[in-house]
Enzyme design. Sequence first.
Site, PDB file in Angstrom:
ATOM      1  N   TYR A  49      10.877   4.406   2.140  1.00 21.53           N
ATOM      2  CA  TYR A  49      11.499   3.168   2.649  1.00 21.53           C
ATOM      3  C   TYR A  49      12.948   3.171   2.399  1.00 21.53           C
ATOM      4  O   TYR A  49      13.772   2.518   2.862  1.00 21.53           O
ATOM      5  CB  TYR A  49      10.826   1.720   2.343  1.00 21.53           C
ATOM      6  N   ASP A  71       0.809  -1.209  -0.008  1.00 20.37           N
ATOM      7  CA  ASP A  71       0.055  -0.073  -0.015  1.00 20.37           C
ATOM      8  C   ASP A  71       0.776   1.240   0.023  1.00 20.37           C
ATOM      9  O   ASP A  71       0.421   2.380   0.023  1.00 20.37           O
ATOM     10  CB  ASP A  71      -1.110   0.047   1.053  1.00 20.37           C
TER      11      ASP A  71
HETATM   12  P1  NAD Z   1      -1.088  -8.449  13.431  1.00 22.17           P
HETATM   13  O1  NAD Z   1      -0.059  -9.138  14.311  1.00 22.17           O
HETATM   14  O2  NAD Z   1      -2.021  -7.237  14.246  1.00 22.17           O
HETATM   15  O3  NAD Z   1      -2.078  -9.314  12.728  1.00 22.17           O
HETATM   16  C1  NAD Z   1      -1.527 -10.562  12.014  1.00 22.17           C
HETATM   17  C2  NAD Z   1      -2.509 -11.600  12.193  1.00 22.17           C
HETATM   18  O4  NAD Z   1      -1.849 -12.765  11.919  1.00 22.17           O
HETATM   19  C3  NAD Z   1      -2.581 -11.998  13.981  1.00 22.17           C
HETATM   20  O5  NAD Z   1      -4.020 -12.124  14.424  1.00 22.17           O
HETATM   21  C4  NAD Z   1      -1.830 -13.294  13.983  1.00 22.17           C
HETATM   22  O6  NAD Z   1      -2.441 -14.270  14.979  1.00 22.17           O
HETATM   23  C5  NAD Z   1      -2.165 -14.056  12.527  1.00 22.17           C
HETATM   24  N1  NAD Z   1      -1.193 -15.148  12.013  1.00 22.17           N
HETATM   25  C6  NAD Z   1      -0.096 -15.159  12.593  1.00 22.17           C
HETATM   26  N2  NAD Z   1       0.593 -16.322  11.912  1.00 22.17           N
HETATM   27  C7  NAD Z   1      -0.505 -16.972  11.124  1.00 22.17           C
HETATM   28  C8  NAD Z   1      -0.639 -18.233  10.501  1.00 22.17           C
HETATM   29  N3  NAD Z   1       0.551 -18.898  10.391  1.00 22.17           N
HETATM   30  N4  NAD Z   1      -1.892 -18.488  10.026  1.00 22.17           N
HETATM   31  C9  NAD Z   1      -2.759 -17.718  10.170  1.00 22.17           C
HETATM   32  N5  NAD Z   1      -2.696 -16.518  10.713  1.00 22.17           N
HETATM   33  C10 NAD Z   1      -1.712 -16.137  11.371  1.00 22.17           C
HETATM   34  O7  NAD Z   1      -0.229  -7.787  12.215  1.00 22.17           O
HETATM   35  P2  NAD Z   1      -0.722  -6.208  11.388  1.00 22.17           P
HETATM   36  O8  NAD Z   1       0.032  -5.426  11.878  1.00 22.17           O
HETATM   37  O9  NAD Z   1      -2.146  -6.013  11.080  1.00 22.17           O
HETATM   38  O10 NAD Z   1      -0.200  -6.765  10.005  1.00 22.17           O
HETATM   39  C11 NAD Z   1      -0.491  -7.822   9.198  1.00 22.17           C
HETATM   40  C12 NAD Z   1       0.571  -8.363   7.996  1.00 22.17           C
HETATM   41  O11 NAD Z   1       0.006  -7.191   7.062  1.00 22.17           O
HETATM   42  C13 NAD Z   1       1.779  -8.158   8.247  1.00 22.17           C
HETATM   43  O12 NAD Z   1       2.477  -9.050   7.743  1.00 22.17           O
HETATM   44  C14 NAD Z   1       2.189  -6.944   7.788  1.00 22.17           C
HETATM   45  O13 NAD Z   1       3.851  -6.516   7.557  1.00 22.17           O
HETATM   46  C15 NAD Z   1       1.461  -6.722   6.780  1.00 22.17           C
HETATM   47  N6  NAD Z   1       1.016  -5.373   6.142  1.00 22.17           N
HETATM   48  C16 NAD Z   1       1.369  -5.290   4.694  1.00 22.17           C
HETATM   49  C17 NAD Z   1       1.234  -4.170   4.186  1.00 22.17           C
HETATM   50  C18 NAD Z   1       1.616  -3.900   2.688  1.00 22.17           C
HETATM   51  O14 NAD Z   1       1.454  -2.915   1.985  1.00 22.17           O
HETATM   52  N7  NAD Z   1       1.996  -4.998   2.098  1.00 22.17           N
HETATM   53  C19 NAD Z   1       0.475  -2.935   4.746  1.00 22.17           C
HETATM   54  C20 NAD Z   1       0.319  -3.105   5.983  1.00 22.17           C
HETATM   55  C21 NAD Z   1       0.544  -4.424   6.754  1.00 22.17           C
HETATM   56  C1  G6P Z   2       3.091   0.403   5.260  1.00 26.38           C
HETATM   57  C2  G6P Z   2       3.806  -0.672   4.376  1.00 26.38           C
HETATM   58  C3  G6P Z   2       3.603  -2.114   5.094  1.00 26.38           C
HETATM   59  C4  G6P Z   2       3.960  -2.091   6.524  1.00 26.38           C
HETATM   60  C5  G6P Z   2       3.304  -0.891   7.295  1.00 26.38           C
HETATM   61  C6  G6P Z   2       3.942  -0.991   8.680  1.00 26.38           C
HETATM   62  O1  G6P Z   2       1.973   0.154   5.096  1.00 26.38           O
HETATM   63  O2  G6P Z   2       3.477  -0.543   3.082  1.00 26.38           O
HETATM   64  O3  G6P Z   2       4.449  -2.994   4.140  1.00 26.38           O
HETATM   65  O4  G6P Z   2       3.777  -3.186   7.100  1.00 26.38           O
HETATM   66  O5  G6P Z   2       3.483   0.176   6.502  1.00 26.38           O
HETATM   67  O6  G6P Z   2       3.101  -0.063   9.458  1.00 26.38           O
HETATM   68  P1  G6P Z   2       3.305   0.074  10.789  1.00 26.38           P
HETATM   69  O7  G6P Z   2       2.281   1.244  11.289  1.00 26.38           O
HETATM   70  O8  G6P Z   2       2.865  -1.187  11.461  1.00 26.38           O
HETATM   71  O9  G6P Z   2       4.625   0.376  11.355  1.00 26.38           O
HETATM   72 MN    MN Z   3       4.441  -2.455   1.945  1.00 29.30          MN
END
Ligand code: NAD
Ligand code: G6P
Ligand code: MN
Length: 442
Positions: free
Chosen positions: A264, A172
């Site tokens: 980043y 995102d």
């Molecule tokens: P979070 O810890 O709040 O939520 C993650 C959830 O995944 C938890 O409820 C956990 O119990 C569950 N989980 C862990 N291992 C698992 C498995 N093997 N199978 C099923 N469920 C499992 O984390 P968050 O801050 O909400 O972030 C979630 C993910 O999204 C992270 O990987 C984060 O880096 C990613 N993220 C990516 C972007 C992006 O731009 N690509 C943006 C925001 C967040």
């Molecule tokens: C952005 C990035 C994600 C990352 C997140 C972390 O959305 O694109 O890849 O996981 O920031 O945000 P946080 O608030 O968890 O530091």
């Molecule tokens: Mn990202």
Amino acid sequence: MTKKQVITIAGGGSTYTPGIIQAVLKDSERLPLEEIRLYDINQERNDDMKLVIDFMLKQEGHDNVKLISTENPAIAFTGCDFVFSQIRVGGMKMREQDEKIALKHGLVGQETCGLGGFAYGLRSMGGLLEVVGYVQQYAPEAWILNYTNPESIISEAVRRQYPGIKMINACDMTISIEDTMAANYGYDHTNWVSSYYGLNHFGWYTEIYDKELKRDIMPELIEKLISQKMDVTDANAGDTSWQEAFGMMSVITKDFPTHIPNNYLEYYLYPDMVVEKADKNYTRANMVMNGREKNTKEMANKIREGKTEDVLNFNFGVHGEYIVDMATSILNDEHRRFMLIVPNQGAIPNLREDAVVEVPAYVGATGVEPISLRNPIPDFHKGLMEAQVAAEKLLVDAYFEGSYQKALQAFTLNQTVPSARVAKIVLDEMIEANKEYWPELS
Ligand code: NAD
Ligand code: G6P
Ligand code: MN
């Protein structure tokens, strides 16, 4: 009429789930819903989220949508149409370790960049490959739209084990940068056609064409970035670390004014500055645990206690909308343009074919069609990217081969690391901390 869809959220208990559902409900005409399934290995988080989503569905008049929360993969995935994936293997507690171990040794301590990102990668690959394996078993026709980090490493690992997988990897950050620039400098980013290349969390804009103004506005955005730092405007408004991250875009642009950088890049170009500013005892993981994570728990508690006034008074903005736009673009063959993480295969002509890159791509019923830059990229960007790609590939090799030597090479090559000595110290400490999660390395 479009068939009503079954959406499974892997990592249902994630703090991002309410924002994604908010976006799904907003778009229910293009994405009609049969059922939402929350899949998570943590029942408490998943059940809390079910409470929140159930409340949202009722509040928004969607009580006909079925909702379940489950830890059982057969129930979660059988017959689903889309899987939105957002797991965090090891949770925030392990993110804290990633950040603090690296910082303790004077290195960048960050979720997806530097050695923290590599530690997370070695945890995340196994968890995500498991999810993908379930989808292959129970819903091989489903599209997996993946947000799970670290994205380049995840994408590389999944494509090695499941070539031809119906998975889209997206971040995102570019949409969030565009949203923030538009709000700060007075544009409407929905008019923009952006060109960009790089790796995930490691790229540069080359052009931002505004369809309304009928010109490339990147040169004027560069001037604005140099003269005035941006304020955070979206769901992270008021968050000091995001404020700093966007501020760093001005620092980078001032030094390298040919392109607009992804924020980043600060971790790779100015690791010393980043470490200097960091609080070794209170890192981003601590902020998120005391902020977003706590707020999500409170949201569920308030609903449980019937104190529902204002409970859904949030706006997660672009993060949810971006993944929902991808789903609708597939479902309705809309051919919308996104920045996606894809195998290079010539998109960046002078970078190795098998790199995982982030470039613009169109999305429709047949999947993803990345566009080719056609022109070679400059040596500065190419050199930085080549080192990073090689380091990421070595890390994925280390995972599949259980190789300590490959892991050490990956850690040493990482652009935030100045010496093999410190790479080895951090690797050894991270092996101890990640015993439960990493493959054995020998
Ligand atoms: P979070 O810890 O709040 O939520 C993650 C959830 O995944 C938890 O409820 C956990 O119990 C569950 N989980 C862990 N291992 C698992 C498995 N093997 N199978 C099923 N469920 C499992 O984390 P968050 O801050 O909400 O972030 C979630 C993910 O999204 C992270 O990987 C984060 O880096 C990613 N993220 C990516 C972007 C992006 O731009 N690509 C943006 C925001 C967040
Ligand atoms: C952005 C990035 C994600 C990352 C997140 C972390 O959305 O694109 O890849 O996981 O920031 O945000 P946080 O608030 O968890 O530091
Ligand atoms: Mn990202």
